[in-house]
Write an enzyme that holds these catalytic residues in place. Structure first.
Site, mmCIF file in Angstrom:
data_model
loop_
_atom_site.group_PDB
_atom_site.id
_atom_site.type_symbol
_atom_site.label_atom_id
_atom_site.label_comp_id
_atom_site.label_asym_id
_atom_site.label_seq_id
_atom_site.Cartn_x
_atom_site.Cartn_y
_atom_site.Cartn_z
ATOM 1 N N LYS A 102 3.650 0.289 3.333
ATOM 2 C CA LYS A 102 3.028 -0.392 4.033
ATOM 3 C C LYS A 102 3.284 -1.435 4.145
ATOM 4 O O LYS A 102 2.543 -1.827 2.425
ATOM 5 C CB LYS A 102 1.460 0.003 4.538
ATOM 6 C CG LYS A 102 1.559 0.087 5.854
ATOM 7 C CD LYS A 102 -0.316 -0.169 6.080
ATOM 8 C CE LYS A 102 -0.889 0.582 7.266
ATOM 9 N NZ LYS A 102 -2.288 0.783 7.367
ATOM 10 N N GLU A 116 -14.297 -1.416 15.239
ATOM 11 C CA GLU A 116 -14.421 -3.262 16.119
ATOM 12 C C GLU A 116 -13.887 -2.447 17.540
ATOM 13 O O GLU A 116 -14.242 -4.011 18.081
ATOM 14 C CB GLU A 116 -13.337 -3.283 15.676
ATOM 15 C CG GLU A 116 -12.951 -3.734 14.980
ATOM 16 C CD GLU A 116 -11.013 -3.792 12.742
ATOM 17 O OE1 GLU A 116 -10.281 -4.203 13.821
ATOM 18 O OE2 GLU A 116 -11.642 -4.040 12.118
ATOM 19 N N ARG A 166 -10.680 7.841 20.035
ATOM 20 C CA ARG A 166 -10.350 7.496 21.632
ATOM 21 C C ARG A 166 -10.343 9.054 22.855
ATOM 22 O O ARG A 166 -11.175 9.195 23.380
ATOM 23 C CB ARG A 166 -8.968 6.451 21.825
ATOM 24 C CG ARG A 166 -9.024 5.590 22.109
ATOM 25 C CD ARG A 166 -8.116 4.686 21.112
ATOM 26 N NE ARG A 166 -7.335 5.275 19.708
ATOM 27 C CZ ARG A 166 -6.431 4.783 20.083
ATOM 28 N NH1 ARG A 166 -5.583 4.228 19.993
ATOM 29 N NH2 ARG A 166 -5.744 5.954 18.849
ATOM 30 N N ASN A 206 -10.331 5.894 10.304
ATOM 31 C CA ASN A 206 -9.889 7.224 10.839
ATOM 32 C C ASN A 206 -10.869 8.260 8.917
ATOM 33 O O ASN A 206 -11.651 9.374 9.792
ATOM 34 C CB ASN A 206 -8.833 7.740 10.441
ATOM 35 C CG ASN A 206 -8.162 7.737 11.632
ATOM 36 O OD1 ASN A 206 -8.247 8.615 12.297
ATOM 37 N ND2 ASN A 206 -6.618 6.983 11.385
ATOM 38 N N HIS A 238 -12.959 1.953 -0.051
ATOM 39 C CA HIS A 238 -13.117 1.010 0.789
ATOM 40 C C HIS A 238 -13.180 -0.104 0.468
ATOM 41 O O HIS A 238 -13.878 -1.222 1.963
ATOM 42 C CB HIS A 238 -13.831 1.673 2.575
ATOM 43 C CG HIS A 238 -13.547 2.738 2.956
ATOM 44 N ND1 HIS A 238 -14.226 3.592 3.673
ATOM 45 C CD2 HIS A 238 -11.568 3.401 3.499
ATOM 46 C CE1 HIS A 238 -12.909 4.873 4.348
ATOM 47 N NE2 HIS A 238 -11.334 3.720 4.869
ATOM 48 N N ARG A 269 -2.432 -1.653 -3.841
ATOM 49 C CA ARG A 269 -3.782 -1.355 -2.928
ATOM 50 C C ARG A 269 -4.347 -0.072 -4.457
ATOM 51 O O ARG A 269 -2.843 0.620 -4.022
ATOM 52 C CB ARG A 269 -3.435 -0.885 -1.900
ATOM 53 C CG ARG A 269 -5.093 -0.153 -1.764
ATOM 54 C CD ARG A 269 -5.095 1.044 -0.480
ATOM 55 N NE ARG A 269 -6.603 1.767 -0.001
ATOM 56 C CZ ARG A 269 -6.167 2.464 -0.059
ATOM 57 N NH1 ARG A 269 -5.376 2.800 1.083
ATOM 58 N NH2 ARG A 269 -7.490 2.858 0.630
ATOM 59 N N LEU A 313 -15.276 2.429 10.086
ATOM 60 C CA LEU A 313 -15.556 3.290 10.457
ATOM 61 C C LEU A 313 -14.398 3.204 11.001
ATOM 62 O O LEU A 313 -13.806 2.884 12.069
ATOM 63 C CB LEU A 313 -15.729 3.188 12.260
ATOM 64 C CG LEU A 313 -18.129 3.108 11.487
ATOM 65 C CD1 LEU A 313 -18.476 2.822 12.619
ATOM 66 C CD2 LEU A 313 -18.781 4.133 10.824
ATOM 67 N N ARG A 338 -12.712 14.693 8.705
ATOM 68 C CA ARG A 338 -13.636 15.044 6.964
ATOM 69 C C ARG A 338 -15.434 15.690 7.102
ATOM 70 O O ARG A 338 -15.763 14.404 8.211
ATOM 71 C CB ARG A 338 -13.773 14.154 6.071
ATOM 72 C CG ARG A 338 -12.270 13.785 5.646
ATOM 73 C CD ARG A 338 -12.964 12.716 3.980
ATOM 74 N NE ARG A 338 -11.486 12.241 3.354
ATOM 75 C CZ ARG A 338 -10.863 10.858 3.463
ATOM 76 N NH1 ARG A 338 -11.686 9.998 4.009
ATOM 77 N NH2 ARG A 338 -10.000 10.802 2.451
ATOM 78 N N ASN A 376 0.584 -1.154 -0.521
ATOM 79 C CA ASN A 376 -0.015 0.554 0.184
ATOM 80 C C ASN A 376 0.839 1.110 0.101
ATOM 81 O O ASN A 376 1.293 1.377 0.719
ATOM 82 C CB ASN A 376 -1.321 -0.162 1.103
ATOM 83 C CG ASN A 376 -2.119 1.106 1.255
ATOM 84 O OD1 ASN A 376 -1.847 2.493 0.375
ATOM 85 N ND2 ASN A 376 -2.871 1.112 2.246
#
Ligand code: ADP
Length: 409
Positions: free
Chosen positions: A14, A338, A289, A215, A181, A92, A213, A245, A7
């Site tokens: 990545k 998650e 968080r 970033n 996504h 990707r 869900l 966003r 990616n």
């Protein structure tokens, strides 16, 4: 077959290397600060050699890739003896436009087309191509496969993807909804279908809403395994409230702000993509968080951000249930989906009229993949961790196998 999944971002790379038959991760890592003057670093981890970190300047993606190959073949920290053991590379690619409705083998023609589509994804397609070009130069004989974020949404009907703008903007400039996504929505819905099938649902008829869900946030309405609608549009800015966003807004706000702030297109782009969402509302953090912690401590704007975030998800669940004529499953995935029982709980509150009822106990304690609905509820609420890299590895293996079969016959 050993498959490397990449990616490639503008300054990062990545990677994850899989043994495709078992889907075991042999090694993974992240190269950061590529093309920047200094501070380049690769965090690497292999099943055999554990974690390591290398500080190295990486003036371009090809040099970064070369370092990654060295780490993958390192006698202690590596996972293979020689890079020739890699059978295929899966990339990707964010935007496949209308042309790429499934994963394809990388060719000169394909690269030209993805390059042409860069107008639709200027921040993503060019860096994705950098990774592809670097691998082609360093490993010219190895098949490479592009897996598109948009492809899974290609089944959307016209009425879901055409904007109510002058039609020529669609035909001449490609202005339509594409969705993103897709690899994640596909991965989790395939798992959700398996879970539902065990409970007696017919996968060909299941109506599922997936909520990715993280970033970035998006939802998809998926009937019988095919996407019928999704929240992101021509760009990832449409739909849900995200970390930075805005998601859906009245488009006329942009012209109002352009006049009031004397703002140009770049400023407006930055406002809706980088300064809005959770960050915009709280004024302090884009991280769920932090938002949850602040809200629990009585911070009004954080509580508001959390409410707006969950309310927007809830509204789309309702509209997608209407679009599909009912709902059999609601799936949560992504960092927030998650891990945040608070968000799941708020989204699912008072949804009994749709056949959805969360079991608060399961919601608090279970890790995915899991069914977290009340036993008696008609529809199921599922928690399914996403794994886009695994999906890309599967796709890559499939495309390469098909080509081998075609060549052999
Ligand atoms: P990306 O879209 O960049 O892949 P992730 O899917 O990792 O991002 O999601 C990041 C988001 O997940 C952040 O908003 C983060 O706060 C949120 N998140 C991670 N863990 C938790 C948690 N335990 N509770 C609430 N939110 C969490």
């Amino acid at each position: 077959m050993i498959i490397l999944v990449l990616n490639s971002g503008s300054s990062s790379l990545k990677y994850q290397m899989f043994e495709s038959s078992t889907e075991e991760i042999l090694a993974k890592g992240l190269a950061e600060r590529i093309s920047l003057k200094e501070g380049g670093k690769i965090k690497h981890e292999s099943a055999r050699g554990g974690k390591s970190e290398v500080v190295v300047d990486m003036p371009d993606h090809e040099i970064a890739m070369d370092h990654v190959f060295r780490l993958l073949t390192h006698p202690e920290n590596g996972a293979i003896k020689d890079i020739s053991e890699i059978s295929a590379i899966g990339h990707r690619v964010v935007h496949g436009g209308e042309k790429f409705v499934q994963s394809v083998l990388v060719t000169d023609e394909m690269i030209k087309e993805v390059d042409r589509l860069s107008v639709l994804a200027p921040l993503h397609n060019p860096p994705n191509l950098k990774g592809i070009r670097a691998c082609r130069r360093l490993m010219p004989g190895v098949p490479q496969v592009a897996v598109f974020d948009t492809a899974f949404h290609a089944t959307m009907p016209e009425h879901a993807y055409i904007y109510a703008l002058p039609f020529s903007y669609y035909t001449e400039y490609g202005v339509r909804r594409y969705g993103f996504h897709g690899t994640s929505h596909r991965f989790v819905v395939e798992q959700a279908q398996q879970i539902l099938e065990k409970q007696g649902y017919d996968p060909a008829r299941t109506r599922i809403v997936t909520c990715h869900l993280g970033n970035g946030c998006s939802m998809a309405a998926i009937a019988g395994g095919k996407v019928v609608d999704t929240t992101m549009g021509m760009t990832p800015a449409e739909g849900l409230v995200m970390g930075t966003r805005s998601g859906d807004i009245d488009p006329a706000i942009l012209f109002y702000l352009a006049r009031e702030l004397n703002a140009g297109p770049t400023d407006l782009d930055s406002i809706i993509n980088k300064k809005s969402g959770l960050l915009g509302i709280t004024g302090s953090s884009s991280d769920m968080r932090d938002v949850e912690q602040l809200a629990a401590g009585g911070n009004h704007r954080a509580e508001l951000a959390l409410s707006i975030f969950c309310y927007r998800v809830k509204k789309y669940v309702g509209s997608y249930a209407a679009a599909m004529g009912g709902l059999d499953g609601l799936v949560f995935t992504g960092g927030i989906g998650e891990n945040s029982c608070e968000v799941r709980s708020r989204v699912c509150r008072d949804m009994e009229f749709l056949g959805l009822q969360l079991c608060e106990e399961k919601n608090r304690t279970m890790r995915g993949p899991a069914d977290i609905s009340a036993d008696s509820a008609r529809g199921r609420i599922l928690l399914v961790p996403t794994n886009e890299e695994k999906m890309i590895a599967r796709e890559t293996a499939q495309v390469v196998s098909q080509i081998r079969i075609a060549q052999a016959s």
